[in-house]
Design an enzyme around this catalytic site. Structure first.
Site, short mmCIF file in Angstrom:
data_model
loop_
_atom_site.label_atom_id
_atom_site.label_comp_id
_atom_site.label_asym_id
_atom_site.label_seq_id
_atom_site.Cartn_x
_atom_site.Cartn_y
_atom_site.Cartn_z
N ASP A 138 -16.25 23.48 13.75
CA ASP A 138 -15.56 24.11 14.87
C ASP A 138 -15.39 23.09 15.99
O ASP A 138 -16.06 23.15 17.02
CB ASP A 138 -16.39 25.31 15.36
CG ASP A 138 -15.54 26.36 16.03
OD1 ASP A 138 -14.32 26.14 16.14
OD2 ASP A 138 -16.08 27.39 16.45
N LYS A 196 -16.54 23.76 7.26
CA LYS A 196 -15.47 23.65 8.24
C LYS A 196 -16.11 23.59 9.63
O LYS A 196 -16.86 24.49 10.00
CB LYS A 196 -14.50 24.83 8.14
CG LYS A 196 -13.24 24.65 8.96
CD LYS A 196 -12.26 25.79 8.72
CE LYS A 196 -10.93 25.50 9.39
NZ LYS A 196 -11.05 25.19 10.82
N GLU A 228 -17.66 28.67 10.81
CA GLU A 228 -16.27 29.11 10.67
C GLU A 228 -15.85 29.28 9.23
O GLU A 228 -15.07 30.16 8.90
CB GLU A 228 -15.35 28.10 11.37
CG GLU A 228 -13.91 28.58 11.48
CD GLU A 228 -13.03 27.60 12.23
OE1 GLU A 228 -11.80 27.83 12.26
OE2 GLU A 228 -13.56 26.61 12.77
#
Length: 315
Positions: free
Chosen positions: A21, A19, A164
């Site tokens: 950021d 994921k 993240e």
């Protein structure tokens, strides 16, 4: 298409990606003989092509008509940094010096159309294969790997590097524009989420007359509920930027009205910020919050408390 918050899924049939950021972006390319430039649009469909000039040559690299889905990030070493991205995401036609000191990278993770044909109904696995065949990594863009298996190794890597989290995507999932689907699941390893600004508290000393801290909240059961205040991480540039975009109002937007230690300045709940935090008790405010930046790619009406299944729920 957005991912729903959840836990690492078990069983086969999933792919796993880091994921990032950053800020969601769609890029539309055209064949060179059409002499049409690359177009970049935000999640709200706003044209942001002029914000990221280093991506212009992506059109020539793809050399056909396509719609690419991904996120634009700015790295700090080998990690994406949302605070560093703040220097770019709000700037139209950035100066060459800013492009050099804060270069963006477009992380491409999906292919939505190719040669004028929609790919939305194709399974993710097929779209991903076509994407890797179409786009090679370039000076300002890359197609990160997607792994299959348990996904735990990637979660461990994200935790080790302070990232993240991870997004799990069903291999057979179609692309659902605008939907937050459980066919995609985000697994967070860092406590960080979006909040809506509902007011601010004036600073003291050198910050007299300026923003000392932001009063932030989320939507819950039809109410806009205060989640606390954040002042750590705010720079002078952040304060100036926020004061320019926050709309004052005489009425408190929170329900109930929060207790504060000095007269607040209420604002319309229309601006979204990213905040990291240490804890968020079931009853109470977030603890150890740190301001990370202003988001322009999220609808404030969609901002709710995000907690993985099994953790406390807001009372």
């Amino acid at each position: 298409m957005k991912a729903a918050l959840g836990t690492l899924p078990a069983g086969d049939g999933w792919a796993f990606e880091l994921k990032w950021d950053g800020v969601r972006l769609q890029a539309t390319t055209h064949p060179p003989d059409e002499h049409r430039p690359l177009t970049l649009r935000s999640i709200s469909a706003r044209d942001v092509t002029s914000h990221y000039p280093e991506l212009a040559t992506l059109r020539d690299a793809v050399s056909t008509s396509a719609v690419l889905d991904g996120e634009v990030v700015v790295f700090d070493g080998d990690r994406p940094s949302f605070p560093r991205l703040q220097h770019r995401m709000h700037v139209t036609d950035p100066l060459p010096t800013l492009v050099t000191t804060h270069p963006v990278v477009f992380i491409v993770f999906d292919l939505l159309a190719l040669d004028g044909n929609s790919l939305l109904d194709l399974p993710y696995e097929t779209r991903r294969r076509l994407l890797t065949e179409l786009v090679d990594d370039g000076p300002a863009w890359r197609v990160p790997p997607a792994s299959t298996g348990s996904g735990q190794a990637l979660v461990d890597l994200a935790r080790e590097r302070g990232l993240e989290g991870v997004v799990a995507k069903r291999l057979d999932s179609r692309y659902e524009p605008g939907a937050r689907s459980k066919q995609w699941i985000k697994i967070k390893v860092r406590r960080q989420q979006e909040f809506v600004v509902g007011g601010w508290l004036p600073g003291q000393g050198a910050l007299t007359g300026s923003i000392g801290s932001l009063l932030i909240g989320v939507h819950h059961d039809g109410r806009f509920v205060c989640a606390g205040a954040v002042g750590s991480g705010l720079t002078d540039g952040d304060r100036h930027r926020l004061q320019a975009v926050l709309t004052p109002t005489d009425d408190c937007p929170f329900d109930p009205v929060p207790e504060v230690d000095r007269p607040p300045r209420w604002v319309e709940p229309e601006r979204v910020v990213e905040v990291g935090y240490g804890e968020w008790p079931e009853t109470g405010n977030i603890r150890h919050p740190v301001y990370l930046g202003l988001r322009t790619d999220h609808d404030p009406r969609d901002v709710v408390r995000e907690l993985p299944p099994g953790e406390e729920k807001m009372g």
